[in-house]
Design a protein around this motif. Structure first.
Motif, PDB file in Angstrom:
ATOM      1  N   UNK A   1      10.701  -7.354   6.346  1.00 27.83           N
ATOM      2  CA  UNK A   1       9.839  -6.506   7.162  1.00 27.83           C
ATOM      3  C   UNK A   1       8.573  -7.281   7.478  1.00 27.83           C
ATOM      4  N   UNK A   2       8.192  -7.313   8.756  1.00 21.95           N
ATOM      5  CA  UNK A   2       6.896  -7.910   9.087  1.00 21.95           C
ATOM      6  C   UNK A   2       5.857  -6.795   9.035  1.00 21.95           C
ATOM      7  N   UNK A   3       4.914  -6.912   8.110  1.00 13.20           N
ATOM      8  CA  UNK A   3       3.906  -5.868   7.912  1.00 13.20           C
ATOM      9  C   UNK A   3       2.528  -6.504   7.820  1.00 13.20           C
ATOM     10  N   UNK A   4       1.569  -5.851   8.440  1.00 12.56           N
ATOM     11  CA  UNK A   4       0.224  -6.401   8.540  1.00 12.56           C
ATOM     12  C   UNK A   4      -0.762  -5.250   8.691  1.00 12.56           C
ATOM     13  N   UNK A   5      -1.952  -5.401   8.109  1.00 11.86           N
ATOM     14  CA  UNK A   5      -2.972  -4.369   8.262  1.00 11.86           C
ATOM     15  C   UNK A   5      -4.309  -5.007   8.617  1.00 11.86           C
ATOM     16  N   UNK A   6      -5.013  -4.376   9.536  1.00 16.55           N
ATOM     17  CA  UNK A   6      -6.379  -4.747   9.906  1.00 16.55           C
ATOM     18  C   UNK A   6      -7.302  -3.606   9.492  1.00 16.55           C
ATOM     19  N   UNK A   7      -8.441  -3.954   8.905  1.00 20.11           N
ATOM     20  CA  UNK A   7      -9.438  -2.949   8.542  1.00 20.11           C
ATOM     21  C   UNK A   7     -10.757  -3.332   9.200  1.00 20.11           C
ATOM     22  N   UNK A   8     -11.326  -2.383   9.960  1.00 21.03           N
ATOM     23  CA  UNK A   8     -12.536  -2.632  10.733  1.00 21.03           C
ATOM     24  C   UNK A   8     -13.698  -1.802  10.183  1.00 21.03           C
ATOM     25  N   UNK A   9     -14.917  -2.317  10.304  1.00 22.73           N
ATOM     26  CA  UNK A   9     -16.090  -1.598   9.796  1.00 22.73           C
ATOM     27  C   UNK A   9     -16.430  -0.410  10.686  1.00 22.73           C
ATOM     28  N   UNK A  10     -17.344   0.443  10.260  1.00 20.61           N
ATOM     29  CA  UNK A  10     -17.744   1.579  11.095  1.00 20.61           C
ATOM     30  C   UNK A  10     -18.147   1.138  12.495  1.00 20.61           C
TER      31      UNK A  10
ATOM     32  N   UNK B   1      -3.275  -0.466   0.137  1.00 21.61           N
ATOM     33  CA  UNK B   1      -2.081   0.294  -0.247  1.00 21.61           C
ATOM     34  C   UNK B   1      -1.014   0.277   0.839  1.00 21.61           C
ATOM     35  N   UNK B   2       0.221   0.432   0.399  1.00 19.01           N
ATOM     36  CA  UNK B   2       1.359   0.377   1.302  1.00 19.01           C
ATOM     37  C   UNK B   2       1.310   1.475   2.351  1.00 19.01           C
ATOM     38  N   UNK B   3       0.714   2.639   2.015  1.00 17.32           N
ATOM     39  CA  UNK B   3       0.733   3.756   2.963  1.00 17.32           C
ATOM     40  C   UNK B   3      -0.257   3.597   4.118  1.00 17.32           C
ATOM     41  N   UNK B   4      -0.906   2.446   4.223  1.00 27.56           N
ATOM     42  CA  UNK B   4      -1.650   2.127   5.451  1.00 27.56           C
ATOM     43  C   UNK B   4      -0.692   1.777   6.586  1.00 27.56           C
ATOM     44  N   UNK B   5       0.559   1.491   6.236  1.00 26.98           N
ATOM     45  CA  UNK B   5       1.561   1.121   7.230  1.00 26.98           C
ATOM     46  C   UNK B   5       2.293   2.355   7.742  1.00 26.98           C
ATOM     47  N   UNK B   6       2.823   2.290   8.960  1.00 25.40           N
ATOM     48  CA  UNK B   6       3.661   3.385   9.472  1.00 25.40           C
ATOM     49  C   UNK B   6       5.070   3.279   8.893  1.00 25.40           C
TER      50      UNK B   6
ATOM     51  N   UNK C   1      -8.164   6.759  10.882  1.00 27.99           N
ATOM     52  CA  UNK C   1      -9.599   6.941  11.063  1.00 27.99           C
ATOM     53  C   UNK C   1     -10.217   7.130   9.678  1.00 27.99           C
ATOM     54  N   UNK C   2     -11.030   6.166   9.265  1.00 25.29           N
ATOM     55  CA  UNK C   2     -11.565   6.143   7.905  1.00 25.29           C
ATOM     56  C   UNK C   2     -12.951   6.780   7.854  1.00 25.29           C
ATOM     57  N   UNK C   3     -13.495   6.861   6.667  1.00 21.73           N
ATOM     58  CA  UNK C   3     -14.824   7.449   6.474  1.00 21.73           C
ATOM     59  C   UNK C   3     -15.885   6.658   7.228  1.00 21.73           C
ATOM     60  N   UNK C   4     -16.911   7.369   7.708  1.00 21.84           N
ATOM     61  CA  UNK C   4     -18.092   6.770   8.350  1.00 21.84           C
ATOM     62  C   UNK C   4     -17.749   6.004   9.621  1.00 21.84           C
ATOM     63  N   UNK C   5     -16.628   6.356  10.272  1.00 17.24           N
ATOM     64  CA  UNK C   5     -16.296   5.737  11.545  1.00 17.24           C
ATOM     65  C   UNK C   5     -15.585   4.409  11.440  1.00 17.24           C
ATOM     66  N   UNK C   6     -15.116   4.031  10.250  1.00 21.16           N
ATOM     67  CA  UNK C   6     -14.331   2.803  10.103  1.00 21.16           C
ATOM     68  C   UNK C   6     -12.888   3.064  10.546  1.00 21.16           C
ATOM     69  N   UNK C   7     -12.090   1.992  10.602  1.00 21.59           N
ATOM     70  CA  UNK C   7     -10.755   2.089  11.184  1.00 21.59           C
ATOM     71  C   UNK C   7      -9.815   1.119  10.490  1.00 21.59           C
ATOM     72  N   UNK C   8      -8.570   1.548  10.321  1.00 14.00           N
ATOM     73  CA  UNK C   8      -7.523   0.606   9.909  1.00 14.00           C
ATOM     74  C   UNK C   8      -6.372   0.698  10.899  1.00 14.00           C
ATOM     75  N   UNK C   9      -5.728  -0.436  11.139  1.00 15.32           N
ATOM     76  CA  UNK C   9      -4.563  -0.509  12.013  1.00 15.32           C
ATOM     77  C   UNK C   9      -3.442  -1.156  11.211  1.00 15.32           C
ATOM     78  N   UNK C  10      -2.426  -0.359  10.876  1.00 24.91           N
ATOM     79  CA  UNK C  10      -1.276  -0.857  10.145  1.00 24.91           C
ATOM     80  C   UNK C  10      -0.119  -1.106  11.097  1.00 24.91           C
ATOM     81  N   UNK C  11       0.535  -2.247  10.940  1.00 28.80           N
ATOM     82  CA  UNK C  11       1.575  -2.681  11.861  1.00 28.80           C
ATOM     83  C   UNK C  11       2.858  -2.964  11.100  1.00 28.80           C
ATOM     84  N   UNK C  12       3.965  -2.494  11.632  1.00 32.77           N
ATOM     85  CA  UNK C  12       5.279  -2.746  11.050  1.00 32.77           C
ATOM     86  C   UNK C  12       6.227  -3.133  12.175  1.00 32.77           C
ATOM     87  N   UNK C  13       6.954  -4.233  11.996  1.00 33.30           N
ATOM     88  CA  UNK C  13       7.816  -4.724  13.074  1.00 33.30           C
ATOM     89  C   UNK C  13       9.069  -5.364  12.506  1.00 33.30           C
ATOM     90  N   UNK C  14      10.099  -5.428  13.330  1.00 32.49           N
ATOM     91  CA  UNK C  14      11.331  -6.113  12.965  1.00 32.49           C
ATOM     92  C   UNK C  14      11.082  -7.618  13.048  1.00 32.49           C
TER      93      UNK C  14
END
Length: 393
Positions: free
Chosen positions: A9-18, A82-87, A100-113
């Motif tokens: 599984x190709x899995x990746x997560x980005x976490x951005x500040x508020x 954590x794993x549950x950041x992924x779809x 959509x995280x606390x204080x306006x931060x953001x995470x983008x979880x990606x899952x691909x074949x």
């Protein structure tokens, strides 16, 4: 690598500040980028004749884009990953989970074949999404898969691959049914830019023989490999695999979209394992030699070899999980480039349950980080051994 990547599984997560991340703009820019990636609409299938992988294009089976509220601190999530950041991805090729995280931060979880794309492709896609979000021109991918077609019969055997005797799905189901509580842990090993310079000098002493050069990345991977080997009790001989991006060596367009990753295998005998300067330098040179063996000719021959195999859907890397060590470097590939008005505070893998793998990442504060997934008892020894080397640099 399209052939064997279906087991991963190709899995990746980005976490951005508020910041300001309007959902409507995230959606609009995402689907604008997806217009340039028709191969992500559909599902992967394996041919009845030889099991070769292909994509059945289906406009109705479009990528998943999911938005959820998750009022948690982004710094804590960047550390926990954590794993549950992924779809959860079904038969679709690509899925995205925006939290959509606390204080306006953001995470983008990606899952691909993984048969459809590799890290380089995903980073370019994410950079294009960030550019579209900011109102800039998108990056156009190259979808010409014929650039990696077979050119004839292979000239050599390729022991880096192995064909399993039963369908891989059956092996995976058996492993899931027999597995107990998670027995792995994730450990981050970091060196600053200054420490990396010292490490490279360490592995390239003035009196070394001609032709024994090791780059900074060679040295870092060699060090990580030796620390893992030294942490195992008892120590034993093992092999490591190093994922090699074939784009430059094969003359592929830098925007080639697909999986152009090949594999270099290194042997590490028990008597070679240790954390003294000479053994780390030798490990770095083995990494360099493995990369040099994986030439353009070798890569083309790998494609030819895989194309001749009668059951391509059963081909796997000849690496033993739990005994050997898998290394993938995402450094220098634009991992941290995706900009949604802010640069990520973390970009990399989530914590995965796999005994014996590492992802090499560019750290947002500079330097390199290895995210190592390993047996818990080994993982408990890694930080102390790593620090013992840092103290000597």
């Amino acid at each position: 690598m399209d052939t064997v990547a279906h087991v991963f599984l190709f899995a990746l997560v980005y976490i951005y500040p508020p910041g300001e991340y309007p959902q409507s703009l995230l959606e609009e820019s995402f689907w604008s980028v997806m217009e340039d990636y028709p191969i992500l609409f559909g599902r992967v299938q394996h041919g009845a004749d030889n099991g070769s992988a292909s994509v059945l294009i289906d406009p109705e089976l479009k990528p998943l884009l999911l938005f959820v509220d998750r009022p948690e601190d982004h710094i804590a999530l960047a550390q926990e990953r954590p794993l549950n950041l992924l779809p959860l991805r079904d038969e679709r090729i690509f899925a995205v989970k925006v939290s959509k995280l606390a204080h306006g931060a953001l995470s983008i979880g990606l899952s691909a074949h993984h048969s459809v794309l590799d890290g380089d492709s995903m980073f370019q896609l994410m950079e294009s999404w960030g550019r579209a979000f900011r109102g800039q021109s998108k990056l156009m991918p190259c979808h010409d898969r014929s650039l990696l077609f077979s050119t004839g019969p292979p000239a050599r055997a390729h022991p880096e691959y192995f064909t399993v005797p039963v369908p891989i799905e059956a092996l995976q189901a058996k492993a899931r049914s027999s597995s107990g509580p998670p027995s792995t842990t994730s450990v981050s090993l970091y060196l600053s830019p200054e420490e990396l310079v010292k490490l490279k000098n360490w592995t390239n002493p003035p009196d070394q023989p001609a032709g024994h050069f090791a780059s900074t990345m060679d040295s870092f991977i060699g060090l990580v490999t030796m620390v893992v080997g030294a942490a195992r009790d008892p120590q034993y001989s093992f092999r490591s695999s190093n994922a090699i991006n074939g784009r430059a060596k094969l003359g592929l367009p830098p925007n080639y979209f697909g999986n152009a990753v090949f594999t270099a295998i290194m042997e590490h005998r028990q008597e070679w394992i240790g954390l003294d300067q000479d053994k780390i330098a030798q490990a770095a040179r083995r990494v360099r030699q493995g990369i040099e063996r994986t030439s353009a000719e070798f890569m083309r021959d790998t494609v030819n070899y895989l194309d001749t195999q009668p059951r391509q859907e059963r081909i796997v890397l000849s690496i033993q999980i739990g005994k050997d060590f898998i290394v993938s470097s995402w450094s220098g590939m634009g991992l941290l480039k995706p900009d949604f008005g802010s640069k990520p505070v973390y970009a990399g893998p989530v914590r995965i349950e796999l005994d014996g793998c590492a992802f090499i990442l560019d750290s947002p504060q500079g330097g390199l980080e290895a995210c190592v997934s390993i047996n818990k008892s080994v993982g408990e020894r890694l930080p102390g051994l790593w620090q013992s080397v840092r103290d000597r640099l």
